[in-house]
Design a protein around this motif. Sequence first.
Motif: not given
Length: 608
Positions: A173-174, A179-181, A133-137, A195-197
């Motif tokens: 989903s993006d 380019g980020e989910t 999810l986004g920049d998370l692992e 939700f973005k992050n």
Amino acid sequence: MDGDQTPEEQVEIGESDETSKFDDNVELTSVFSFSLDQRIMEGCVISAVLEPDGQETIVAVSVTNKVIIKDTETSLNITETIRCIAAAPFGEGYDCIVIGTDSSVICYNVHNNLTVFRNDVPDGVNCFAYGKLGDLEEAIYCGGNCCIWGFDKSGANTYWTVTGDQVTTMCLSDYDGDGETELVIGSPDFEIRVFKNDLMRAELMETDEITSLAHVTSGCFAYSLNNGTIGTYVLKERQWRIKSKSNVSKIFNFEEQGLMVVVWKQGKVDLRFAHNGEVLSRDSVATPVASATLSRDKENPTVTVVCLDGKVKGFKVQKATNGAIDKTQQLIREFGQKKHNLMMELSNYEQEEQLTEAEKDRDFRIPADTDVAVVFIVSCETQLLSLRVEASHAIPIRGVLIFAEGLFEGESYIWIPPNEHQSRSVIDIPLVIDKDSTNDLHTKVFLGHVDSNKLMVMENTRILPRFCRFTLLNKEFEKFFYMPTCFVKFKLSPRAIKLSEWVSESFTIDSSLVEIFDENEGDFKFMGLRPKHEKSLMFSIDPAEKTFTIFHDDIETVGAMVQTYSSFLQIQNMESVATFRMFSKRLKKFWKRFEFGNYWDKSKDSDL
């Protein structure tokens, strides 16, 4: 829209007219079948690789609350009631089974026969989504009661956020194509939230409970509703939707082929184009479906459908053997139907030309320039919103058919005069709206003189504004206004010159009155219409302090107004101050529990 379409399935508005650019010479082919010899719980079926270098296998939950694994004697006995299961690649080259119960989430390693972690989740887990999810692992995300939890492979809590309602389905989903989910979730309150992050970026209002979500491609996801609707959203806009009397069990995408498979609870299995929903191929299973899975073999993917009685059937997407012949025959049938319709229309014109003047008078022909106006009318005295249908030249209206998803029972409304000799050229149809949501009203108006045996059909489409349950009051009707005690205040946007455009788009207000909002100054009083007639609304604009205050006692409605205002004016960040006194006690109690390390159980609080 599709040649295979069954009578109970109908194409709804918003469908794509894009010509297919993908290979349509494919079909669903049945490749295997077997039985698990157990009755299966609905929604609790996955495919997983449970051993290093092992093969994918089916894992399901039986109605006796046991986790069973195909072709093994292994079964997991869980003391808590299981709600959902998922597979997560937490092992070294293999999956662990993640089990959601009514009070916890359990991660079990079948290969090592051990429980990796068990975490308490208040009010239980309803659904899972695994990924990044986004920049998370990468983590396993658990949808619960008004919140979402995320756990890594060690069971550490890496994510938590609150939502507006229960989370019954979700996918990664993006959504915005950056380019980020993002995490897309569905709830019983008819809303799809993105939700973005840990921040909510969008809310999409639908017309029934969201039952299924699936990633399709970058910037596109598919959804299904409890009323049988399926469709896709592309970059925040609905691309197409189709309505059926059946309900969807699972949706799978074949991103490279631009295809999707829809598995219905009643047993149908459809292969469709993802960009317009057109059916390429259809098959079925004999009994109702519990759930379905898609194998990870991208070269040769298999859709496995598991029925409630334990019977299993597998399908593959393969080249059609007689696809070219079927396509030619379908085109011949379509052109033949078009020819028949044109010949019938030509015959009607020829008959009219042969009529004598006396016959024309008796035929009560409708003038060619006849028009039908469809407008919204607000009555402050009765506190009611109506749809007015008016035919020009005083032509009698013999009937009106309205299609509006989620507005009427059965999604449609039919008006016919109580007596054919009481037909009139102007009618008002009352609209009683329960939710603040934008809707499309598709009307078909049937015109014709009472003694005529021919009718003219006029079609029209009107958009019902999201906050149509409010109307602007003038001084004559200010007696209906009750000053709200709650409000939200924020800085007036520099783009507030467009405030009148936002009001015009969001409310049912006469165009001549909308202009007063261009002044950006003063108090604007609104009255609630039925069934919201006991709730008033007021906008207060202070040009000196450059503030905009919304007075209303319903926090959900105010929140929706602030969101649509910021979205319309493209405001990314906006500070606000809100006062809702009736929630103060509840919020203090809520935060007090978290300070002491307790969780909020809404079902156990009568005053929350």
